[in-house]
Design a protein around this motif. Structure first.
Motif, PDB file in Angstrom:
ATOM      1  N   ASP A 288      13.695 -12.373  -6.908  1.00  0.00           N
ATOM      2  CA  ASP A 288      13.790 -12.482  -6.234  1.00  0.00           C
ATOM      3  C   ASP A 288      13.021 -12.087  -5.464  1.00  0.00           C
ATOM      4  O   ASP A 288      13.485 -11.643  -3.543  1.00  0.00           O
ATOM      5  CB  ASP A 288      15.561 -12.884  -5.205  1.00  0.00           C
ATOM      6  CG  ASP A 288      15.674 -14.499  -4.488  1.00  0.00           C
ATOM      7  OD1 ASP A 288      15.001 -14.490  -4.516  1.00  0.00           O
ATOM      8  OD2 ASP A 288      16.853 -13.884  -3.527  1.00  0.00           O
ATOM      9  N   PHE A 289      12.408 -11.603  -4.854  1.00  0.00           N
ATOM     10  CA  PHE A 289      10.613 -10.970  -4.564  1.00  0.00           C
ATOM     11  C   PHE A 289       9.384 -12.431  -4.781  1.00  0.00           C
ATOM     12  O   PHE A 289       9.258 -12.477  -5.553  1.00  0.00           O
ATOM     13  CB  PHE A 289      10.298  -9.440  -4.581  1.00  0.00           C
ATOM     14  CG  PHE A 289      11.554  -9.293  -5.015  1.00  0.00           C
ATOM     15  CD1 PHE A 289      12.285  -8.400  -4.248  1.00  0.00           C
ATOM     16  CD2 PHE A 289      12.734  -8.810  -6.321  1.00  0.00           C
ATOM     17  CE1 PHE A 289      13.664  -7.875  -3.501  1.00  0.00           C
ATOM     18  CE2 PHE A 289      13.309  -7.716  -6.184  1.00  0.00           C
ATOM     19  CZ  PHE A 289      14.248  -7.454  -4.688  1.00  0.00           C
ATOM     20  N   GLU A 290       8.548 -12.209  -3.936  1.00  0.00           N
ATOM     21  CA  GLU A 290       7.678 -12.700  -3.834  1.00  0.00           C
ATOM     22  C   GLU A 290       6.556 -12.466  -4.886  1.00  0.00           C
ATOM     23  O   GLU A 290       5.659 -12.907  -5.048  1.00  0.00           O
ATOM     24  CB  GLU A 290       7.002 -13.096  -2.345  1.00  0.00           C
ATOM     25  CG  GLU A 290       5.202 -13.863  -1.779  1.00  0.00           C
ATOM     26  CD  GLU A 290       5.250 -13.809  -0.518  1.00  0.00           C
ATOM     27  OE1 GLU A 290       4.598 -14.097  -0.534  1.00  0.00           O
ATOM     28  OE2 GLU A 290       5.815 -13.238   0.807  1.00  0.00           O
ATOM     29  N   THR A 291       6.687 -10.993  -5.137  1.00  0.00           N
ATOM     30  CA  THR A 291       5.710 -10.502  -6.337  1.00  0.00           C
ATOM     31  C   THR A 291       6.040  -9.445  -6.300  1.00  0.00           C
ATOM     32  O   THR A 291       7.303  -9.721  -6.552  1.00  0.00           O
ATOM     33  CB  THR A 291       4.750  -9.506  -5.090  1.00  0.00           C
ATOM     34  OG1 THR A 291       4.873  -8.415  -5.057  1.00  0.00           O
ATOM     35  CG2 THR A 291       4.307 -10.350  -3.568  1.00  0.00           C
ATOM     36  N   ALA A 292       5.550  -9.618  -8.262  1.00  0.00           N
ATOM     37  CA  ALA A 292       6.169  -8.717  -9.403  1.00  0.00           C
ATOM     38  C   ALA A 292       6.336  -7.320  -8.503  1.00  0.00           C
ATOM     39  O   ALA A 292       6.811  -5.956  -9.345  1.00  0.00           O
ATOM     40  CB  ALA A 292       4.506  -8.031 -10.251  1.00  0.00           C
ATOM     41  N   ILE A 293       5.638  -6.997  -7.476  1.00  0.00           N
ATOM     42  CA  ILE A 293       5.564  -5.324  -7.289  1.00  0.00           C
ATOM     43  C   ILE A 293       7.345  -5.131  -6.975  1.00  0.00           C
ATOM     44  O   ILE A 293       7.039  -3.626  -7.650  1.00  0.00           O
ATOM     45  CB  ILE A 293       5.365  -5.584  -5.348  1.00  0.00           C
ATOM     46  CG1 ILE A 293       3.951  -5.636  -5.534  1.00  0.00           C
ATOM     47  CG2 ILE A 293       5.530  -3.575  -5.306  1.00  0.00           C
ATOM     48  CD1 ILE A 293       2.964  -5.266  -4.385  1.00  0.00           C
TER      49      ILE A 293
ATOM     50  N   SER B  71      -6.513  -9.153  -3.926  1.00  0.00           N
ATOM     51  CA  SER B  71      -5.053  -7.466  -3.786  1.00  0.00           C
ATOM     52  C   SER B  71      -4.388  -7.373  -3.855  1.00  0.00           C
ATOM     53  O   SER B  71      -3.383  -6.482  -3.784  1.00  0.00           O
ATOM     54  CB  SER B  71      -5.562  -8.074  -1.756  1.00  0.00           C
ATOM     55  OG  SER B  71      -4.858  -9.228  -1.274  1.00  0.00           O
ATOM     56  N   ALA B  72      -3.758  -8.955  -4.615  1.00  0.00           N
ATOM     57  CA  ALA B  72      -2.351  -8.837  -5.027  1.00  0.00           C
ATOM     58  C   ALA B  72      -2.491  -8.227  -6.048  1.00  0.00           C
ATOM     59  O   ALA B  72      -1.121  -7.406  -6.546  1.00  0.00           O
ATOM     60  CB  ALA B  72      -1.906  -9.892  -5.297  1.00  0.00           C
ATOM     61  N   ILE B  73      -3.471  -8.234  -6.785  1.00  0.00           N
ATOM     62  CA  ILE B  73      -3.664  -7.468  -8.499  1.00  0.00           C
ATOM     63  C   ILE B  73      -3.842  -5.570  -8.267  1.00  0.00           C
ATOM     64  O   ILE B  73      -3.029  -5.257  -8.837  1.00  0.00           O
ATOM     65  CB  ILE B  73      -4.869  -7.732  -8.924  1.00  0.00           C
ATOM     66  CG1 ILE B  73      -4.180  -9.267  -9.336  1.00  0.00           C
ATOM     67  CG2 ILE B  73      -4.881  -7.206 -10.677  1.00  0.00           C
ATOM     68  CD1 ILE B  73      -3.443 -10.089  -9.957  1.00  0.00           C
ATOM     69  N   THR B  74      -4.497  -5.614  -7.448  1.00  0.00           N
ATOM     70  CA  THR B  74      -4.783  -3.936  -6.869  1.00  0.00           C
ATOM     71  C   THR B  74      -3.450  -3.682  -6.316  1.00  0.00           C
ATOM     72  O   THR B  74      -2.945  -2.743  -6.929  1.00  0.00           O
ATOM     73  CB  THR B  74      -5.440  -3.976  -5.253  1.00  0.00           C
ATOM     74  OG1 THR B  74      -7.047  -4.509  -6.303  1.00  0.00           O
ATOM     75  CG2 THR B  74      -5.708  -2.152  -5.256  1.00  0.00           C
TER      76      THR B  74
END
Length: 218
Positions: A106-111, A134-137
């Motif tokens: 339940d988060f916007e990204t994989a981070i 930027s998301a991959i970085t």
């Protein structure tokens, strides 16, 4: 989202909470087992996803998948998505034999998933190796902060979607009504250019169409 009768039927012991996943990963690492993590929405599951997960499992001893929750798939993909609820998407992924465990993220990204689970390997397709997005970085930085490693599968995860959308080697675009009328010969037009906007009504029409088995909708 598509309405499914008896959603309680779609359960799996391999769909677990973050807390249980963290405990299991700790136990696996204590036995010197390598833990891999893949992340995604997996809304419109296709053969490319399966091959990606098969390849990922070969890189680790246990493969965990974090599946993005409904609200964040909708935020990213827009109206009409996801087609399937996060519980159904998790069930589909958990049913794949290459997958060991699934969490709904339940988060916007994989981070956040990376930082919480702290896998040994965060695994993506080879099309991301040289990505400067930027998301991959940010994902790479999260992996480094956990002292984990980025690893990449050999097979291209996006190949199936490229063929559907008329990418490399694709044929001319096929109109929506032509796609629907020929759905029983889908292998013959798998290289057609089908946009995201057409995928949901295509699935809706396919589900309403009579089955050759019993004449009833799928």
């Amino acid at each position: 989202m598509l309405e499914i009768n008896n959603p309680a039927l779609y359960k799996s012991d391999r769909i677990i909470s973050y807390k249980k996943a963290i405990d299991l990963i700790t136990q696996l690492k204590s036995r010197n087992k390598k833990v891999g993590l893949c992340h995604g929405g997996f809304d419109l599951l296709h053969p490319g996803h399966i091959r990606h997960l098969e390849s990922a499992r070969k890189l680790c001893d246990a493969l965990f998948i974090s599946v993005t929750s409904d609200k964040f798939v909708a935020l990213r993909k827009g109206a009409g998505r996801p087609v399937y609820t996060d519980k159904l998407r998790a069930y589909m992924i958990a049913s794949i034999r290459f997958v060991d465990y699934v969490v709904i993220s339940d988060f916007e990204t994989a981070i956040e998933a990376i930082k919480l689970l702290k896998p040994d390997y965060y695994i993506k397709g080879p099309d991301y190796i040289k990505s400067k997005m930027s998301a991959i970085t940010a994902e790479r930085e999260a992996v480094a902060s956990c002292r984990a490693r980025n690893r990449y599968c050999r097979r291209r995860r996006r190949a199936a979607l490229e063929r559907l959308r008329g990418g490399p080697g694709g044929r001319k675009r096929m109109e929506f009504d032509e796609v629907v009328t020929k759905r029983r010969s889908i292998r013959k037009f798998s290289t057609a250019d089908v946009s995201d906007e057409l995928l949901k009504p295509l699935i809706d029409c396919a589900l309403r169409a009579p089955s050759s088995m019993n004449g009833q909708p799928w």
